[in-house]
Design an enzyme around this catalytic site. Structure first.
Site, short mmCIF file in Angstrom:
data_model
loop_
_atom_site.label_atom_id
_atom_site.label_comp_id
_atom_site.label_asym_id
_atom_site.label_seq_id
_atom_site.Cartn_x
_atom_site.Cartn_y
_atom_site.Cartn_z
CG HIS A 167 -20.26 -2.99 0.54
ND1 HIS A 167 -19.31 -3.99 0.52
CD2 HIS A 167 -19.59 -1.83 0.77
CE1 HIS A 167 -18.11 -3.46 0.74
NE2 HIS A 167 -18.25 -2.15 0.89
CG HIS A 205 -14.19 -1.67 2.10
ND1 HIS A 205 -14.15 -0.31 1.83
CD2 HIS A 205 -13.72 -1.84 3.35
CE1 HIS A 205 -13.66 0.32 2.91
NE2 HIS A 205 -13.39 -0.58 3.84
ZN LIG Z 1 -14.79 0.81 0.16
#
Ligand SMILES: [Zn+2]
Length: 350
Positions: A167, A205
């Protein structure tokens, strides 16, 4: 399988993250890594060592992916936080104010709170006394794993590190991530002479940081299979129509899936991703290996079972590429070791 594990990971111990208006205990804990390491040792899955990259080489590698002002900030953020008030040492630093579109990002604020917001995108990623040292050692694991597979010393290497990385962007942290380990591994593969590198992100994600870092590049294909961002974190990136830009147009593939997706449907997306990697004629692969796709994961919504992870490893092995696995998410702490090592063991056996 060669595993590079982060000996300093426990220095990053977030106390709380912001969740639905409450400070709750962090999901991203040191026990996650300990379980994976124990499982690797139990099944004797190849050599285990810690990274040996020197500081100058590591600094040079970090500067290829992250901006100088971001790296400077993260390195000194904890000391600044405690300098504001010695009592801050008892609390993690969390951002609470961010620049909206149309506001200035070019002027570096003097305020610590403002810089925390400038260099982040959520309040779920506590910055602690040891975050920088832990993240830095983790980056070294990723770079060395990439170098090992590129040199042909091993077919697969595993960077077992936390905090995770996918991320984190060029100049921001978030989603429990500070330095983008998968991007650092991909760049290390390029620098070692690999010409077409693919990154396959199988974490629940979307790998927003990795996508953004390579979005305008044609030499690194980014593929991510993840929960549909219309309902799932990180919400603001990861849609199917994001295909890259400029020279990178056509070199990003997002395969979002609805919450509740089972293994059969998830595996069909994996096969599409691997087809794209084959069509790209990749000569090396980075796998952002999150196992928060597991049915028992407390913060995610897919329904993979422990046995399914072996098939994931076999499918990835079918690409027949030098492969650097980078540990990302997975928050069902008791099973994170079994699920992760199921992937790696099946890869090795294929
Ligand atoms: Zn994740």
């Amino acid at each position: 399988m060669l595993t590079l594990h982060n000996p300093l990971h426990h220095l990053h111990q977030g106390r709380h993250e912001m969740f639905r208006g409450h400070l709750v205990p962090c999901h991203e804990t040191a026990q996650r890594l300990d379980h994976v390491l124990a499982e690797l040792q139990r099944r004797a899955l190849g050599a285990l060592r810690t990274p040996a990259l020197d500081d100058a080489a590591l600094d040079a590698a970090l500067a290829q992916i992250h901006s100088p002002r971001y790296l400077r900030f993260i390195e000194h953020a904890w000391d600044e936080w405690v300098a504001l008030d010695p009592a801050n040492a008892e609390h993690d630093a969390l951002p609470s104010v961010w620049p909206a579109p149309g506001m200035r990002r070019d002027v570096l604020p003097e305020s610590f709170a403002a810089r925390m917001g400038l260099f982040s995108f959520d309040a779920g990623t506590p910055l602690t006394a040891g975050s920088w040292r832990a993240a830095r050692a983790g980056a070294a694991c990723a770079i060395e794993a990439a170098r090992a597979v590129s040199a042909g010393a091993v077919r697969g290497a595993f960077a077992l590190s936390r905090p995770p990385g996918h991320h984190a962007g060029t100049d921001f942290f978030g989603g429990y991530c500070f330095l983008n380990n998968a991007a650092l591994a991909a760049q290390a593969l390029r620098d070692s002479g690999r010409t077409r590198v693919a990154v396959l992100d199988v974490d629940y994600h979307h790998g927003n940081g990795t996508q953004a870092i390579f979005y305008e590049r044609a030499d690194v294909l980014t593929v991510s299979i993840h929960g549909d961002p219309r309902t799932e974190y990180p919400f603001f990136l990861g849609h199917a129509d994001e295909r890259g830009a400029g020279a990178g147009l056509g070199f990003n593939l997002n395969l979002p899936l609805p919450r509740g997706t089972d293994f059969a449907r998830w595996r069909a997306a994996l096969c599409l991703g691997l087809d794209a990697i084959r069509a790209f004629r990749a000569d090396a692969l980075v796998v952002a290996l999150g196992v928060d796709t597991f049915e028992g994961d407390p913060i995610s919504g897919f329904r993979l079972r422990s046995d399914d992870y072996g098939q994931v490893g076999r499918d990835i092995a079918g690409a027949a590429l030098p492969t650097a696995f980078i540990f990302e998410g997975g928050y069902a702490v008791a099973e994170v070791g079994i699920n992760t090592v199921n992937v790696l063991e099946a890869f090795d056996a294929a």
